[in-house]
Write a protein that holds these residues in place. Structure first.
Motif, mmCIF file in Angstrom:
data_model
loop_
_atom_site.group_PDB
_atom_site.id
_atom_site.type_symbol
_atom_site.label_atom_id
_atom_site.label_comp_id
_atom_site.label_asym_id
_atom_site.label_seq_id
_atom_site.Cartn_x
_atom_site.Cartn_y
_atom_site.Cartn_z
ATOM 1 N N VAL A 229 5.501 10.845 -1.083
ATOM 2 C CA VAL A 229 4.827 10.094 -0.808
ATOM 3 C C VAL A 229 5.485 8.898 -2.297
ATOM 4 O O VAL A 229 4.378 9.739 -3.018
ATOM 5 C CB VAL A 229 3.860 9.255 0.051
ATOM 6 C CG1 VAL A 229 3.950 7.746 0.137
ATOM 7 C CG2 VAL A 229 3.768 10.221 1.024
ATOM 8 N N ILE A 230 5.959 7.623 -2.285
ATOM 9 C CA ILE A 230 6.262 7.058 -3.381
ATOM 10 C C ILE A 230 5.971 5.442 -2.864
ATOM 11 O O ILE A 230 6.147 4.608 -1.951
ATOM 12 C CB ILE A 230 7.699 7.234 -3.996
ATOM 13 C CG1 ILE A 230 8.138 7.965 -3.943
ATOM 14 C CG2 ILE A 230 7.090 6.078 -4.962
ATOM 15 C CD1 ILE A 230 9.800 8.440 -4.845
ATOM 16 N N PHE A 231 4.729 4.989 -3.733
ATOM 17 C CA PHE A 231 4.785 3.599 -3.629
ATOM 18 C C PHE A 231 4.955 2.671 -4.649
ATOM 19 O O PHE A 231 5.003 3.432 -5.875
ATOM 20 C CB PHE A 231 2.857 3.642 -3.474
ATOM 21 C CG PHE A 231 1.982 4.392 -2.385
ATOM 22 C CD1 PHE A 231 1.744 3.624 -1.727
ATOM 23 C CD2 PHE A 231 1.794 5.449 -3.026
ATOM 24 C CE1 PHE A 231 0.733 4.332 -0.727
ATOM 25 C CE2 PHE A 231 1.281 6.229 -1.996
ATOM 26 C CZ PHE A 231 0.427 5.742 -0.398
ATOM 27 N N ASP A 232 5.804 1.624 -4.284
ATOM 28 C CA ASP A 232 6.444 0.898 -5.108
ATOM 29 C C ASP A 232 5.578 -1.020 -4.767
ATOM 30 O O ASP A 232 5.504 -1.434 -4.348
ATOM 31 C CB ASP A 232 7.231 0.398 -4.843
ATOM 32 C CG ASP A 232 9.200 2.003 -4.946
ATOM 33 O OD1 ASP A 232 8.334 2.187 -5.960
ATOM 34 O OD2 ASP A 232 9.211 2.518 -4.014
ATOM 35 N N HIS A 233 5.502 -0.954 -6.286
ATOM 36 C CA HIS A 233 4.537 -2.356 -6.430
ATOM 37 C C HIS A 233 6.182 -3.452 -7.272
ATOM 38 O O HIS A 233 5.934 -2.188 -7.994
ATOM 39 C CB HIS A 233 3.223 -2.374 -7.608
ATOM 40 C CG HIS A 233 2.489 -3.750 -7.581
ATOM 41 N ND1 HIS A 233 2.019 -4.260 -6.653
ATOM 42 C CD2 HIS A 233 2.149 -4.209 -8.639
ATOM 43 C CE1 HIS A 233 1.117 -5.235 -6.735
ATOM 44 N NE2 HIS A 233 1.938 -5.055 -7.856
#
Length: 237
Positions: A229-233
Motif C-alpha cells: 500500500v502507498i500513502f501519498d501526502h
C-alpha cells in the motif's frame, strides 16, 4: 610574435584589466604625468602610441576580446547550471523496463519523493520465512540507499527494523523510528499514525479510517509482496 602568442597576451591583458581606461593607466609612467599634468591627456597619448611602456593594444581589439571572454564565461556558467539541473532531474527509474505494478508505482512517485511525501507499507516474508511488515519513508530510503538495484529487479525493497514502523508477525517484535520527514506517534488511542513534519498534518494508516487531510491511500496489486500500500501526502506549503 605569432598569432597564438598574440592572442594569449591579449587575453591576459583583457583578463587583468576591467576597462580599457584601466589598461591605459597601467601604461602611463610617473614621468608622463609629471610633464603632462593631465591624466586624460596622458591616456589619449598612450592610446595613440605616443606614450607608454610598450606596444599598445587598440581599444577596439580590447573591447571585442573583452566581450568575447565575458560571453564565454556566461555560457560556461549557464552550462554548469544546466548540467546541475539535468543531474538533479535524472531519476533512478528513468529508462527502466518495469513489469510489476509496485515498481511502476515507485517510479511514478520518485521525483516527488526527493523532498519527502510518500509512505510505503509492505507485508512480506523474510529469509527465515517469517512474516514481516513495515511502513517505509520512501524519500528517506531514496536519500540513504541506491534504488538502482530495485528498479533493475536485482534486489527487492524489504521491511527493515530501521523503518518508520517494523513488525515481525511471528515473534511479535515491533520497532518504531521517526525520520527527517515523519514523526511516529505510536501511543495514539486510535492506533499508529505519522505526523508529516513540514505541515504537522497526521497520516492515519488504519485501513478502516480515512488517511487524513491532503493524504491518499492506494493499494497496489503486486506479485512481489503479500501486500503493498502507498500513502501519498500532498504538501501545500
Amino acid at each position: 610574435m605569432d598569432l597564438e602568442d598574440g592572442l594569449t597576451a591579449l587575453d591576459k591583458i583583457v583578463t587583468q584589466f576591467n576597462t580599457y581606461e584601466n589598461y591605459l593607466d597601467s601604461q602611463i609612467t610617473d614621468e608622463d604625468l609629471y610633464y603632462l599634468e593631465d591624466e586624460d591627456l596622458a591616456r589619449q597619448l598612450v592610446e595613440l602610441g605616443g606614450r607608454g611602456t610598450g606596444k599598445v593594444v587598440k581599444r577596439g581589439d580590447f573591447e571585442a576580446r573583452k566581450a568575447t571572454i565575458m560571453a564565454i564565461r556566461r555560457a560556461a556558467i549557464e552550462a554548469a547550471k544546466l548540467a546541475e539541473r539535468t543531474q538533479k532531474k535524472t531519476l533512478t527509474s528513468t529508462s527502466k523496463e518495469l513489469q510489476d505494478n509496485f515498481l511502476k508505482a515507485l517510479a511514478v512517485r520518485e521525483e516527488d519523493n526527493r523532498n519527502g511525501k510518500s509512505v510505503i507499507f509492505i507485508r512480506d516474508r523474510n529469509s527465515h520465512g517469517q512474516q514481516v511488515s513495515a511502513y517505509i519513508d520512501y524519500a528517506h530510503r531514496l536519500k540513504t540507499e541506491d534504488f538502482e538495484p530495485y528498479f533493475n529487479g536485482k534486489k527487492r525493497l524489504v521491511p527493515r527494523p530501521t523503518d518508520l514502523s517494523f513488525y515481525n508477525w511471528n515473534s511479535n517484535t515491533a520497532m518504531c523510528n521517526s525520520t527527517p520527514n515523519y514523526q511516529v506517534i505510536a501511543d495514539n488511542p486510535e492506533g499508529l499514525v505519522f505526523k508529516y513534519k513540514r505541515d504537522s498534518k497526521i497520516l492515519n494508516v488504519d485501513p478502516k479510517a480515512l488517511p487524513g487531510d491532503d493524504s491518499t491511500r492506494t493499494s497496489i496489486d503486486t506479485e512481489l509482496y503479500i501486500q503493498a500500500v502507498i500513502f501519498d501526502h500532498i504538501f501545500r506549503g
